[in-house]
Design a protein around this motif. Sequence first.
Motif, PDB file in Angstrom:
ATOM      1  N   LYS A 319       1.055  -1.087   0.051  1.00 42.73           N
ATOM      2  CA  LYS A 319       0.104  -0.059  -0.263  1.00 42.73           C
ATOM      3  C   LYS A 319       0.878   1.138   0.249  1.00 42.73           C
ATOM      4  N   ASP A 320       0.295   2.295  -0.886  1.00 37.95           N
ATOM      5  CA  ASP A 320       1.169   3.598  -0.997  1.00 37.95           C
ATOM      6  C   ASP A 320       1.148   4.079   0.601  1.00 37.95           C
ATOM      7  N   VAL A 321       2.372   4.501   1.044  1.00 42.65           N
ATOM      8  CA  VAL A 321       2.462   5.135   2.526  1.00 42.65           C
ATOM      9  C   VAL A 321       1.697   6.598   2.219  1.00 42.65           C
ATOM     10  N   HIS A 322       1.486   6.951   1.055  1.00 46.40           N
ATOM     11  CA  HIS A 322       0.894   8.461   1.352  1.00 46.40           C
ATOM     12  C   HIS A 322      -0.665   8.291   0.984  1.00 46.40           C
ATOM     13  N   TYR A 323      -1.328   7.114   1.235  1.00 45.98           N
ATOM     14  CA  TYR A 323      -2.621   6.872   0.909  1.00 45.98           C
ATOM     15  C   TYR A 323      -3.638   7.729   1.460  1.00 45.98           C
ATOM     16  N   ASN A 324      -3.559   8.143   2.681  1.00 44.80           N
ATOM     17  CA  ASN A 324      -4.481   9.068   3.026  1.00 44.80           C
ATOM     18  C   ASN A 324      -4.009  10.366   3.999  1.00 44.80           C
ATOM     19  N   GLY A 325      -2.779  10.617   4.168  1.00 48.08           N
ATOM     20  CA  GLY A 325      -1.964  11.449   5.052  1.00 48.08           C
ATOM     21  C   GLY A 325      -2.084  12.876   4.203  1.00 48.08           C
ATOM     22  N   VAL A 326      -1.271  13.675   4.748  1.00 42.98           N
ATOM     23  CA  VAL A 326      -1.378  15.084   4.251  1.00 42.98           C
ATOM     24  C   VAL A 326      -0.531  14.948   3.147  1.00 42.98           C
ATOM     25  N   ASN A 327      -1.069  15.216   1.826  1.00 46.19           N
ATOM     26  CA  ASN A 327      -0.356  15.231   0.522  1.00 46.19           C
ATOM     27  C   ASN A 327       0.520  16.412   0.266  1.00 46.19           C
ATOM     28  N   MET A 328       1.765  16.632   0.607  1.00 51.12           N
ATOM     29  CA  MET A 328       2.625  17.652   0.495  1.00 51.12           C
ATOM     30  C   MET A 328       2.809  18.217  -1.122  1.00 51.12           C
ATOM     31  N   MET A 418     -18.745   6.354  -5.494  1.00 52.01           N
ATOM     32  CA  MET A 418     -17.933   6.884  -4.491  1.00 52.01           C
ATOM     33  C   MET A 418     -16.714   7.380  -4.996  1.00 52.01           C
ATOM     34  N   ALA A 419     -16.157   8.472  -4.564  1.00 53.00           N
ATOM     35  CA  ALA A 419     -14.947   8.940  -4.654  1.00 53.00           C
ATOM     36  C   ALA A 419     -14.154   9.505  -3.513  1.00 53.00           C
ATOM     37  N   GLU A 420     -12.855   9.203  -3.133  1.00 53.12           N
ATOM     38  CA  GLU A 420     -11.993   9.563  -2.024  1.00 53.12           C
ATOM     39  C   GLU A 420     -11.500  10.973  -2.543  1.00 53.12           C
ATOM     40  N   VAL A 421     -11.529  12.051  -1.748  1.00 48.98           N
ATOM     41  CA  VAL A 421     -11.078  13.474  -2.211  1.00 48.98           C
ATOM     42  C   VAL A 421     -10.178  13.783  -1.118  1.00 48.98           C
ATOM     43  N   ASN A 422      -9.013  14.480  -1.530  1.00 49.29           N
ATOM     44  CA  ASN A 422      -7.840  14.833  -0.781  1.00 49.29           C
ATOM     45  C   ASN A 422      -7.815  16.229  -1.381  1.00 49.29           C
ATOM     46  N   SER A 423      -7.837  17.281  -0.565  1.00 48.57           N
ATOM     47  CA  SER A 423      -7.906  18.684  -0.958  1.00 48.57           C
ATOM     48  C   SER A 423      -7.246  19.435  -0.319  1.00 48.57           C
ATOM     49  N   TYR A 481      -6.188  22.099   4.706  1.00 45.08           N
ATOM     50  CA  TYR A 481      -6.198  20.598   3.999  1.00 45.08           C
ATOM     51  C   TYR A 481      -7.265  19.736   4.634  1.00 45.08           C
ATOM     52  N   GLY A 482      -7.854  19.069   3.895  1.00 43.74           N
ATOM     53  CA  GLY A 482      -8.693  17.985   4.049  1.00 43.74           C
ATOM     54  C   GLY A 482      -9.135  16.815   3.377  1.00 43.74           C
ATOM     55  N   ILE A 483      -9.728  15.851   3.962  1.00 43.09           N
ATOM     56  CA  ILE A 483     -10.170  14.549   3.267  1.00 43.09           C
ATOM     57  C   ILE A 483     -11.310  14.209   3.622  1.00 43.09           C
ATOM     58  N   GLY A 484     -12.074  13.513   2.665  1.00 43.81           N
ATOM     59  CA  GLY A 484     -13.489  13.238   2.586  1.00 43.81           C
ATOM     60  C   GLY A 484     -14.106  12.176   1.436  1.00 43.81           C
ATOM     61  N   VAL A 485     -15.321  12.057   1.461  1.00 44.87           N
ATOM     62  CA  VAL A 485     -15.918  11.104   0.441  1.00 44.87           C
ATOM     63  C   VAL A 485     -17.148  11.857  -0.241  1.00 44.87           C
ATOM     64  N   ARG A 486     -16.963  11.617  -1.561  1.00 37.20           N
ATOM     65  CA  ARG A 486     -18.058  12.569  -2.282  1.00 37.20           C
ATOM     66  C   ARG A 486     -18.737  11.473  -2.955  1.00 37.20           C
ATOM     67  N   GLN A 487     -20.109  11.358  -3.320  1.00 35.07           N
ATOM     68  CA  GLN A 487     -20.969  10.330  -3.718  1.00 35.07           C
ATOM     69  C   GLN A 487     -21.502  10.668  -5.222  1.00 35.07           C
ATOM     70  N   ASP A 488     -21.001  11.926  -5.821  1.00 33.33           N
ATOM     71  CA  ASP A 488     -21.672  12.729  -6.863  1.00 33.33           C
ATOM     72  C   ASP A 488     -20.603  13.013  -7.951  1.00 33.33           C
ATOM     73  N   LEU A 489     -19.443  12.382  -7.917  1.00 33.14           N
ATOM     74  CA  LEU A 489     -18.525  12.861  -8.875  1.00 33.14           C
ATOM     75  C   LEU A 489     -18.296  11.884 -10.303  1.00 33.14           C
ATOM     76  N   GLY A 490     -19.311  10.682 -10.033  1.00 31.49           N
ATOM     77  CA  GLY A 490     -19.074   9.998 -11.414  1.00 31.49           C
ATOM     78  C   GLY A 490     -18.017   9.142 -11.383  1.00 31.49           C
ATOM     79  N   HIS A 491     -17.988   8.381 -12.636  1.00 28.11           N
ATOM     80  CA  HIS A 491     -16.825   7.477 -12.934  1.00 28.11           C
ATOM     81  C   HIS A 491     -16.438   7.403 -14.568  1.00 28.11           C
ATOM     82  N   PHE A 492     -15.515   6.574 -14.570  1.00 28.84           N
ATOM     83  CA  PHE A 492     -15.109   6.350 -16.053  1.00 28.84           C
ATOM     84  C   PHE A 492     -15.466   4.736 -16.646  1.00 28.84           C
TER      85      PHE A 492
END
Length: 747
Positions: A319-328, A418-423, A481-492
């Motif tokens: 697993k990527d060690v930067h999976y959900n932390g603060v993305n510099m 579902m989409a995970e968002v790091n902002s 900085y924030g992390i969360g989940v959105r349900q309305d962003l669609g998909h490919f």
Amino acid sequence: MWKWLIVFAALFASLSANPAAAADNSIELTVDVPLEGLMKYNQWSRIKVTITNQGDAFTGLIGIGPRSAGNKWRSGIVRQEVTLGQGETKQVTFDLPVDELSDQAEVVTLVRGDKVAASRSLPPLPAQTDRIAAVVDDNQNAFHFLSAVRGNEREYPFDRLTVKNIAPKALPDEAWILNNIDLLALGSIPAGAITDRQLAAIKKWVTRGGVLIVSAGTNQDEWVQPFRELLDIPPGRSGMATDLDQLRKLSGENSLPVDSIPVYNRDFPLISHKQVGSGLFLFVNYDINAEPFASWQYNRQLWKNTLQKYKAADSVLEKDVHYNGVNMPLLNVSRLIPEVSIPSVQWIILIWIIYLLLVAPGLYFLLKRFDRRDWAWGIIPAFAVLLTIGIYAIGRPQVAKEDASFTVNSIRIVDDHMAEVNSAASFLTISGGNYAVKAEPDFLAVPYPVKSDLKNLLAKEEDGTRITYGNVPYLSTTQAYGIGVRQDLGHFSAELSVSDLRLHGTVTNHTSFDLQQTYVQLGMQRISLGPLKQGETKQVDEKIEQYVIPGVGDVDPSELLKMTREERVELTKQNIGAYFPGAPVHLMGFSDQALPVFHIQNKQLAEHYWNVIAQPITLMPGPDGRTVYPYGTLPVSTINLDRYSDPRNIAPKGTITYELSVGKADLQVKRVEIPLDLSPYRPFEKAIFDVKRGMWQPLERSQRVILEENLPQYLGPDGTIQIRFNNPTDQRLSMPLPFFQAEGEER
């Protein structure tokens, strides 16, 4: 003399005393940390503080910080305002990056005015670097064999799996907290020990990339029922299973300790798996703690191969060690606010040098000529003030014409809904002052840097987290900085296949973005598809490079110096990614469409956005019915280094052993091609491991390895092939990472 020493010692002790000594006994603080304090670097976790007030009603501030702060508790990490009535009990939660909690969270302090009303020490919160398997089972030794599932003996220290037994009540009811573990194993647990909210969090966590193992013995319908949402497990029909071939294949041992085993359902496989979103669910159709399998000498080997075969090892150990932390990188890019220019320090220095060397001496000699040297004490400083005002008046519009913000979002599409968002967001206010931003509901948010003075406050409200910035200096940037989940962003949606080293098929953009640029990421190779609007379908017929050398696409530093600031900003934006660990193929797109996560309160800003959207995809079979994963797509791992070699070069008389993850293609692999005949590999002595004979087989220096009918001879039970390179010379030789191509049929 000694009396004075005692007086001074007592005075020093009173000054250095912990502020808790002044605490109000009418206020009680209790602290709870989920997962019994298990935390991982580059994740977020929660500290829950329960405050009981038996005294008068009050409004104060509660914060967490280092013990060394003492009375200077304002140097803590974050603070929140809290109001309590008489006899009231209230819970306050601090949701923060683990790096901050582990390094600085030692004491919870409640302050009324300038007085410390209550203080409580936090338990030690060491952040883990190991991969963590959390086990919930009445048996403290349950799932002990998982501690041996280390994937490869690599040079990286975090490629280890540590097993921790925790109580059911320690499981959180928020899915994101479970990101602090890599694998969750549930065994013999009393009915009702896990609440509905905890079960919902576990299921959501699996969908977002977690690995869950559930074991059930005979007559455990009540325990299995909640997990049928993840895998269609038929109820009942407990009994003895006599077909144990699955365990023989997974363990690699024909001789098992028993001929039959009691199972939950005798018509169901002994071990079943299902990909759920980005995660994996494994159901074990027998009591995993039952003897003789629990202590069988090959049980560890069975589970090592099981986790690798069903891709759990990819999710857990790689697993990527930067999976959900603060993305510099996101924070760094967000500081590059469009239409904002950084003042040229060189020009400011040049102006002041001219003033000091020419203007000031010139004024002095001019005044001297008119016999007004005493005026120099007023005119020269006044001219310096006028120069400063002029630089300010001219320079300010050059930096920014209006208040502005820049939000950079990394969006990882988990499934169709579902989409995970790091902002990361930066706010530039020309006049500074006081203002607040509010994050979207269900987003975790902090100011950055997290450690700040009392002027910054955090407030959790029903419609989102509010961050208040106080006394912001003129023309200064603040960040959140924030992390969360959105349900309305669609998909490919994509139907892509590889044949004759060309990528064929279609890609459709069902996301909510018009994409300025779209790519297919094949391992280290990025294939451009151009712009892709919402609802648009693009036909793909693109050449795939046969061999990919890492770093070929990097920009030469000398070229960077020739670029304008805008060109460098665009290049930086293109180089940030939203990658999926363990996903060999994914789609990625860029868009500057508005996706606000943070909203500034009572201010008008020029808002700018940059979004990176990524989604893993699966390659489809080609015209011949076979699916091809081209060179450089599937991972290669270093599992053994000798004589201080490293993955990019081999020391004199040294060796490197690589493991090719063929099984990661998730196919019934029929053919593997390893181009070891290329010139970069020829200086080395090469060998491939013969699994059937348990020995290394030498290869000719100009030999290209093609495995078809003889593939089972070299493919391990965990779906890997091992190759070894030896440097026979007295010089250090450069070692290019080996590539391979795998093709096969759907299982």
